[in-house]
Design an enzyme around this catalytic site. Structure first.
Site, PDB file in Angstrom:
ATOM      1  N   HIS A 279       0.866  -1.183   0.000  1.00  0.00           N
ATOM      2  CA  HIS A 279       0.000   0.000   0.000  1.00  0.00           C
ATOM      3  C   HIS A 279       0.898   1.226   0.000  1.00  0.00           C
ATOM      4  CE1 HIS A 279       0.941   0.808   4.221  1.00  0.00           C
ATOM      5  NE2 HIS A 279       0.642  -0.449   4.496  1.00  0.00           N
ATOM      6  N   ASP A 406      -0.761 -19.759  12.793  1.00  0.00           N
ATOM      7  CA  ASP A 406       0.483 -20.289  13.344  1.00  0.00           C
ATOM      8  C   ASP A 406       0.619 -19.916  14.822  1.00  0.00           C
ATOM      9  OD1 ASP A 406       3.435 -20.511  13.934  1.00  0.00           O
ATOM     10  OD2 ASP A 406       3.418 -21.144  11.831  1.00  0.00           O
ATOM     11  N   SER A 421       3.200  -4.949   7.062  1.00  0.00           N
ATOM     12  CA  SER A 421       2.696  -4.676   5.708  1.00  0.00           C
ATOM     13  C   SER A 421       3.787  -4.937   4.678  1.00  0.00           C
ATOM     14  CB  SER A 421       2.245  -3.217   5.598  1.00  0.00           C
ATOM     15  OG  SER A 421       1.114  -2.987   6.387  1.00  0.00           O
TER      16      SER A 421
END
Length: 457
Positions: A279, A406, A421
């Site tokens: 992004h 996990d 991110s």
């Protein structure tokens, strides 16, 4: 006789009373019947309205589902067979489109059924369009089929420090200040607004915040002319600075000329170019995508992790040392799909792993996948589950929905945290995307961008 007459009159009166009562009862019955008929009509109208609303709602949901199931753009690899299954009640004509917009394939010569698996094979020199017809006869949507070369990328997953310099000076907001005469002033109010980029002052280029502030202070109160970029368009405004209590000239605006942060490098390609974040870098106050003059990527060490909880997405804190020996490369592009640039030799050492083929969005399956990230000093894969795939999502950064499963990653971070991110998403040995967002209400869940979307920058 008198007695008999009285009895007769009594009987007569009773008879008339009964008739009158019967008439009244009949009126009541008729009124009740009319009321029931009226209520029945209202009830029937209400049911019809509810049925209409329900049908319209179901039609809208069906339209939304089908529209989101059919991508507006479909990438296929050149010279390879691509299996596509959209599972929607529609048929489509595929036509080849030349540079002049003319098809060399007769219309309806190639028709496919989108409710069944379809295999396509395209040549690199051609472009195609798929004209979708709902239920086989209602024109619904045009899909551009883009033929791309197959590509391999090296997944990275390591933390990076980011420094970007804005193209001009960004206006964060406007405010008031007290003048030398005790009156409050706000010269920039109603003239400048958050998200404006100041490009020039009195015809001279503006590049740094401090230089801009100095030039305003040295204006002597004379009217200044600013060249702005607002919503992609250039415009000029004039503002008259006023003196504050210290005798300095101001226009009452908050400005910024750079941004820093921590994220994750997503990939390095065969040409030494990198992609990261998934992004764009936006201003923290205005949420505006920052227009970048240039930027630098730095090697970063994670020093603290705030674990994500419900209502709190958590965060990775990195230590960025702005020295030449920590530089990993130059940032050349900041877009809604991520940040991109060129690696140096230090960054290329991060890409020592094996490259993976990219996975196109139509190949992604709900189920087990992995993300590659660094949360404890070691870059490793962690298990996630892909819970939804939106082939034609309006938000380019949220095509993939995923949940961290996990236990090791959940123990350290609680799921997805800020700073992750850009973490690569891998499924079935293919590079399919990158993590972009966390769901604030549940830090185990988040979103990802398709890798093909990142490669479109």
């Amino acid at each position: 006789m008198k007695r008999s007459n009285k009895t007769g009159r009594s009987i007569l009166n009773n008879s008339e009373g009964l008739k009158k009562q019967a008439g009244n009862d009949m009126v009541v019955l008729l009124q009740n019947w009319k009321n029931r008929e009226k209520r029945y009509k209202i009830y029937r109208a209400f049911l019809s309205l509810m049925l209409t609303v329900s049908c319209l709602g179901l039609t809208g949901l069906l339209y939304y589902y089908i529209d989101n199931s059919i991508p507006s753009v479909l990438n296929v690899r050149a010279g390879e067979e691509e299996s596509i299954y959209l599972g929607v009640p529609a048929k489509a004509d595929i036509v080849s489109v030349s540079d002049q917009g003319v098809s060399n394939i007769p219309r309806e010569a190639v028709e496919i059924d989108l409710s069944r698996p379809v295999t396509l094979k395209a040549a690199m020199e051609s472009s195609y369009q798929m004209q979708v017809k709902l239920f086989g006869f209602l024109s619904f949507k045009n899909v551009n089929i883009q033929v791309i070369e197959d590509q391999e990328l090296i997944p990275i997953g390591t933390p990076i420090g980011i420094y970007v310099k804005t193209d001009g000076v960004l206006v964060v907001g406007t405010g008031e200040f007290q003048g030398s005469d005790g009156i409050s002033y706000s010269p920039g109010k109603y003239i400048l607004k958050s998200g404006d980029y100041i490009r020039k002052m009195n015809g001279e280029i503006v590049t740094e915040k401090d230089d801009f502030i100095r030039r305003v202070e040295e204006s002597g109160g004379a009217q200044i002319r600013l060249t702005l970029e607002r919503d992609g368009e250039l415009m000029e405004v004039e503002i008259k600075p006023e003196q504050d209590v210290a005798g300095k000239y101001k226009i009452g605006v908050w400005v910024r000329d750079n941004a820093q942060g921590v994220g994750t490098m997503t990939y390095i390609d065969s040409h030494g170019n990198f992609g990261a974040l998934g992004h764009g870098i936006t201003d923290v106050d205005t949420s505006t995508l920052m227009h970048m003059e240039g930027g630098t990527l730095y090697q970063t060490d994670i020093v603290e992790i705030q674990k994500g909880t419900s209502g709190n997405p958590g965060e990775m804190t990195g230590m960025i040392i702005y020295s030449d020996d920590r530089i990993l490369g130059d940032i050349t592009d900041n877009s809604i799909r991520g940040i991109f640039g060129v690696c140096n030799s230090r960054a290329l050492e991060l890409g020592a792993g094996e490259p993976l083929p990219i996975g196109l969005k139509q190949e992604i399956e709900e189920g087990v996948a992995q993300i590659l990230c660094t949360v404890d000093g070691t870059t490793r894969y962690y298990d996630v589950e892909i819970t939804a795939v939106h082939l034609d999502h309006d938000n380019v950064n949220r095509g993939i929905e995923l949940t961290v499963t996990d236990p090791d990653l959940l123990a350290v971070t609680g799921g997805i945290v800020q700073g992750m991110s850009g973490s690569p998403i891998i499924q079935n040995g293919k590079f399919i995307g990158a993590v972009t967002h966390v769901l604030v209400q549940d830090s185990r869940k988040g979103y990802g961008i398709f890798i093909e979307n990142m490669l479109e920058h």
